[in-house]
Design a protein around this motif. Structure first.
Motif, PDB file in Angstrom:
ATOM      1  N   LEU A 128       0.905  -1.217   0.022  1.00 17.76           N
ATOM      2  CA  LEU A 128      -0.028   0.033  -0.103  1.00 17.76           C
ATOM      3  C   LEU A 128       0.941   1.178   0.116  1.00 17.76           C
ATOM      4  O   LEU A 128       0.605   2.235  -0.766  1.00 17.76           O
ATOM      5  N   ALA A 129       1.850   1.125   0.613  1.00 20.73           N
ATOM      6  CA  ALA A 129       2.672   2.391   0.922  1.00 20.73           C
ATOM      7  C   ALA A 129       3.445   2.630  -0.620  1.00 20.73           C
ATOM      8  O   ALA A 129       3.573   3.746  -0.929  1.00 20.73           O
ATOM      9  N   GLU A 130       3.807   1.656  -1.301  1.00 20.03           N
ATOM     10  CA  GLU A 130       4.384   1.878  -2.689  1.00 20.03           C
ATOM     11  C   GLU A 130       3.234   2.430  -3.462  1.00 20.03           C
ATOM     12  O   GLU A 130       3.765   3.341  -4.490  1.00 20.03           O
ATOM     13  N   VAL A 131       1.922   2.238  -3.281  1.00 14.06           N
ATOM     14  CA  VAL A 131       1.237   2.937  -4.354  1.00 14.06           C
ATOM     15  C   VAL A 131       0.964   4.335  -3.934  1.00 14.06           C
ATOM     16  O   VAL A 131       0.564   5.070  -4.725  1.00 14.06           O
ATOM     17  N   ILE A 132       0.888   4.596  -2.787  1.00 14.45           N
ATOM     18  CA  ILE A 132       0.503   6.078  -1.920  1.00 14.45           C
ATOM     19  C   ILE A 132       1.705   6.859  -2.178  1.00 14.45           C
ATOM     20  O   ILE A 132       1.585   7.948  -2.492  1.00 14.45           O
ATOM     21  N   ARG A 133       2.931   6.328  -1.864  1.00  9.91           N
ATOM     22  CA  ARG A 133       4.109   7.210  -2.100  1.00  9.91           C
ATOM     23  C   ARG A 133       4.281   7.668  -3.259  1.00  9.91           C
ATOM     24  O   ARG A 133       4.302   7.517  -4.371  1.00  9.91           O
ATOM     25  N   GLY A 134       4.431   9.437  -3.187  1.00 11.72           N
ATOM     26  CA  GLY A 134       4.735  10.241  -4.410  1.00 11.72           C
ATOM     27  C   GLY A 134       3.191  10.580  -5.284  1.00 11.72           C
ATOM     28  O   GLY A 134       3.091  11.188  -6.118  1.00 11.72           O
ATOM     29  N   SER A 135       2.005  10.003  -4.638  1.00 14.29           N
ATOM     30  CA  SER A 135       0.817  10.277  -5.269  1.00 14.29           C
ATOM     31  C   SER A 135       0.125  11.700  -4.656  1.00 14.29           C
ATOM     32  O   SER A 135       1.006  12.150  -3.944  1.00 14.29           O
ATOM     33  N   ASP A 136      -1.038  11.837  -4.993  1.00 10.31           N
ATOM     34  CA  ASP A 136      -1.584  13.277  -4.493  1.00 10.31           C
ATOM     35  C   ASP A 136      -2.450  12.758  -2.967  1.00 10.31           C
ATOM     36  O   ASP A 136      -3.123  13.726  -2.732  1.00 10.31           O
ATOM     37  N   VAL A 137      -2.205  11.814  -2.569  1.00 18.24           N
ATOM     38  CA  VAL A 137      -2.694  11.572  -1.223  1.00 18.24           C
ATOM     39  C   VAL A 137      -2.386  12.269  -0.134  1.00 18.24           C
ATOM     40  O   VAL A 137      -1.163  12.254   0.253  1.00 18.24           O
ATOM     41  N   ARG A 138      -3.504  13.136   0.501  1.00 16.63           N
ATOM     42  CA  ARG A 138      -3.073  14.008   1.673  1.00 16.63           C
ATOM     43  C   ARG A 138      -3.160  13.330   2.817  1.00 16.63           C
ATOM     44  O   ARG A 138      -2.900  14.187   3.877  1.00 16.63           O
ATOM     45  N   GLY A 139      -4.401  12.599   2.903  1.00 18.33           N
ATOM     46  CA  GLY A 139      -4.475  11.878   4.423  1.00 18.33           C
ATOM     47  C   GLY A 139      -5.276  10.818   4.290  1.00 18.33           C
ATOM     48  O   GLY A 139      -5.747  10.343   3.262  1.00 18.33           O
ATOM     49  N   ILE A 140      -5.270   9.888   5.347  1.00 16.91           N
ATOM     50  CA  ILE A 140      -6.108   8.614   5.468  1.00 16.91           C
ATOM     51  C   ILE A 140      -6.880   8.847   6.796  1.00 16.91           C
ATOM     52  O   ILE A 140      -6.627   9.067   7.891  1.00 16.91           O
ATOM     53  N   LEU A 141      -8.136   8.482   6.398  1.00 17.54           N
ATOM     54  CA  LEU A 141      -9.182   8.342   7.515  1.00 17.54           C
ATOM     55  C   LEU A 141      -9.465   6.955   7.908  1.00 17.54           C
ATOM     56  O   LEU A 141      -9.660   6.267   7.160  1.00 17.54           O
ATOM     57  N   ALA A 142      -9.415   6.569   9.029  1.00 19.38           N
ATOM     58  CA  ALA A 142      -9.417   5.072   9.612  1.00 19.38           C
ATOM     59  C   ALA A 142     -10.404   5.027  10.869  1.00 19.38           C
ATOM     60  O   ALA A 142     -10.765   6.121  11.533  1.00 19.38           O
ATOM     61  N   GLY A 143     -10.668   3.783  11.344  1.00 19.82           N
ATOM     62  CA  GLY A 143     -11.370   3.564  12.524  1.00 19.82           C
ATOM     63  C   GLY A 143     -10.624   2.524  13.127  1.00 19.82           C
ATOM     64  O   GLY A 143      -9.369   2.393  13.347  1.00 19.82           O
ATOM     65  N   HIS A 144     -11.706   1.483  13.641  1.00 25.11           N
ATOM     66  CA  HIS A 144     -10.844   0.060  14.208  1.00 25.11           C
ATOM     67  C   HIS A 144     -10.444   0.019  15.634  1.00 25.11           C
ATOM     68  O   HIS A 144     -10.847  -0.827  16.239  1.00 25.11           O
ATOM     69  N   LEU A 145      -9.856   1.195  16.032  1.00 26.66           N
ATOM     70  CA  LEU A 145      -9.298   1.136  17.281  1.00 26.66           C
ATOM     71  C   LEU A 145     -10.098   1.479  18.353  1.00 26.66           C
ATOM     72  O   LEU A 145      -9.742   1.204  19.654  1.00 26.66           O
ATOM     73  N   HIS A 146     -11.139   2.059  18.270  1.00 27.24           N
ATOM     74  CA  HIS A 146     -12.220   2.610  19.310  1.00 27.24           C
ATOM     75  C   HIS A 146     -11.694   3.614  20.163  1.00 27.24           C
ATOM     76  O   HIS A 146     -12.017   3.903  21.142  1.00 27.24           O
ATOM     77  N   TYR A 147     -10.518   4.270  19.693  1.00 24.99           N
ATOM     78  CA  TYR A 147      -9.883   5.268  20.490  1.00 24.99           C
ATOM     79  C   TYR A 147      -9.085   6.147  19.219  1.00 24.99           C
ATOM     80  O   TYR A 147      -8.858   5.759  18.253  1.00 24.99           O
ATOM     81  N   SER A 148      -9.070   7.500  19.717  1.00 22.09           N
ATOM     82  CA  SER A 148      -8.534   8.544  18.643  1.00 22.09           C
ATOM     83  C   SER A 148      -7.107   8.118  18.699  1.00 22.09           C
ATOM     84  O   SER A 148      -6.524   8.176  19.613  1.00 22.09           O
ATOM     85  N   ALA A 149      -6.358   8.254  17.382  1.00 22.45           N
ATOM     86  CA  ALA A 149      -4.887   8.162  17.081  1.00 22.45           C
ATOM     87  C   ALA A 149      -4.678   9.003  15.916  1.00 22.45           C
ATOM     88  O   ALA A 149      -5.375   9.017  14.941  1.00 22.45           O
ATOM     89  N   HIS A 150      -3.294   9.505  15.983  1.00 22.99           N
ATOM     90  CA  HIS A 150      -2.935   9.890  14.533  1.00 22.99           C
ATOM     91  C   HIS A 150      -1.241   9.427  14.666  1.00 22.99           C
ATOM     92  O   HIS A 150      -0.440   9.189  15.467  1.00 22.99           O
ATOM     93  N   GLY A 151      -1.120   9.236  13.264  1.00 25.51           N
ATOM     94  CA  GLY A 151       0.547   9.241  12.984  1.00 25.51           C
ATOM     95  C   GLY A 151       0.570   9.431  11.512  1.00 25.51           C
ATOM     96  O   GLY A 151      -0.158  10.183  10.789  1.00 25.51           O
ATOM     97  N   THR A 152       1.610   8.911  10.749  1.00 26.24           N
ATOM     98  CA  THR A 152       2.194   8.909   9.334  1.00 26.24           C
ATOM     99  C   THR A 152       2.196   7.645   8.853  1.00 26.24           C
ATOM    100  O   THR A 152       2.786   6.650   9.505  1.00 26.24           O
ATOM    101  N   PHE A 153       1.923   7.399   7.543  1.00 27.86           N
ATOM    102  CA  PHE A 153       2.242   6.188   6.850  1.00 27.86           C
ATOM    103  C   PHE A 153       2.633   6.512   5.250  1.00 27.86           C
ATOM    104  O   PHE A 153       2.071   7.674   4.728  1.00 27.86           O
ATOM    105  N   ALA A 154       3.908   6.282   4.895  1.00 30.79           N
ATOM    106  CA  ALA A 154       4.420   6.553   3.660  1.00 30.79           C
ATOM    107  C   ALA A 154       4.307   8.153   3.613  1.00 30.79           C
ATOM    108  O   ALA A 154       4.118   8.500   2.587  1.00 30.79           O
ATOM    109  N   GLY A 155       4.670   8.717   4.597  1.00 31.20           N
ATOM    110  CA  GLY A 155       4.902  10.130   4.652  1.00 31.20           C
ATOM    111  C   GLY A 155       3.351  11.017   4.554  1.00 31.20           C
ATOM    112  O   GLY A 155       3.513  12.247   4.512  1.00 31.20           O
ATOM    113  N   VAL A 156       2.105  10.230   4.534  1.00 34.48           N
ATOM    114  CA  VAL A 156       1.091  10.699   4.789  1.00 34.48           C
ATOM    115  C   VAL A 156       0.346  10.777   5.995  1.00 34.48           C
ATOM    116  O   VAL A 156       0.312   9.669   6.874  1.00 34.48           O
TER     117      VAL A 156
END
Length: 304
Positions: A196-224
């Motif tokens: 997934l990182a290979e697909v995203i890296r260098g693209s125009d993806v500016r952010g990723i919205l997710a769930g699953h954890l049942h608590y708020s969290a923030h980080g970066t993935f492939a620079g996004v």
């Protein structure tokens, strides 16, 4: 000073957001309005969330619900969720983006929320929100609770991203491509993250919205930047050692996402009945708007 159509005032260096997205996650509805685990009144909690969504913005660009829409994938649960969300979406003039989670069942979700044939095909989609592209991915794995993205979905995503969008792209998925400090979630992590990182890296993806954890969290993935919204059903009490983290019926929240040309912010909105002060108001903002920038600093910034 300038004012936006949704009554946002501009007192700083940034203009109002070009797009505002409501990010909700993990309703976990059950057939017949049953309580989750006999303990959590998920429909009541979700109704309070919808009441809050009505208040925070008059016309969001979209309402994005990042998975675990139901707890057991029951057709009646999808019907009940749709009946709750669609009137609010119509009232706000916002499209609803339904994202599949590990507790969902693809055939019932397709039939109950999308009016499509009940197949096991991944539930993906692309929305053009006035130049901001939103892509929904399906990280669910039929019969399992961990997440994954197969070659077909990754190839499809790469093809969509081959042409940039005017305001860039946001991805919405259930399983976040982030580590968790809570061990149980890493058992159920998203697989094929490198691909997934290979697909995203260098693209125009500016952010990723997710769930699953049942608590708020923030980080970066492939620079996004990645933003995980807490759940509306129940949350994880992370105020303790990671090995002891369990669910609680408190601190439910969603996020309001403001998209600007140079940045995207994610504000955690608590769903609570706590009393608040009354000092700041539209009238206070109007008074500030009548002042020059220097006068505003004198009136509000200077210490007494």
């Amino acid at each position: 000073m300038s004012a936006h159509s949704d009554s946002e005032f501009v007192f700083g260096r940034h203009e109002p957001a070009s797009h505002v997205i409501i990010h909700v996650s993990d309703p976990h509805f059950l057939a017949g309005g049953a309580s989750l685990g006999g303990r959590y009144d998920v429909e009541s909690n979700f109704a309070r969330t919808l009441d809050a969504i009505r208040i925070v913005h008059p016309h969001p660009s979209a309402i994005v619900i990042t998975g675990d829409l139901t707890d057991l994938g029951e057709p009646d649960a999808y019907r009940r969720l749709r009946a709750a969300v669609e009137p609010v979406a119509r009232e706000l003039g916002a499209p609803v983006v339904w994202v599949a989670g590990n507790h969902d069942e693809r055939p019932a979700l397709r039939e109950g929320l999308l009016d499509q044939e009940p197949t096991q095909e991944p539930i993906t989609g692309v929305w053009d929100l006035n130049g901001l592209r939103l892509i929904a991915l399906d990280t669910s794995v039929p019969g399992w609770h961990h997440g994954d993205l197969d070659d077909g979905q990754l190839a499809w995503l790469a093809d969509v991203l081959s042409e940039p969008a005017p305001h860039g792209t946001l991805l919405a998925m259930h399983h976040p491509p982030l580590p968790s400090h809570v061990p149980l979630f890493d058992i159920l992590e998203l697989r094929h993250q490198d691909e997934l990182a290979e697909v995203i890296r260098g693209s125009d993806v500016r952010g990723i919205l997710a769930g699953h954890l049942h608590y708020s969290a923030h980080g970066t993935f492939a620079g996004v930047p990645v933003s995980v919204s807490s759940a509306t059903c129940y949350t994880m009490n992370v105020a303790g050692p990671a090995a002891d983290v369990n669910g609680m019926d408190a601190a439910q929240a969603f996020q309001i996402v403001h998209v600007r040309p140079d940045t995207i912010t994610h504000t955690v909105v608590p769903v609570t009945d706590a009393p608040t002060g009354d000092h700041f108001s539209p009238a206070w903002l109007e008074r500030m708007a009548r002042l020059s920038p220097e006068e505003r600093l004198q009136a509000f910034s200077r210490k007494r």
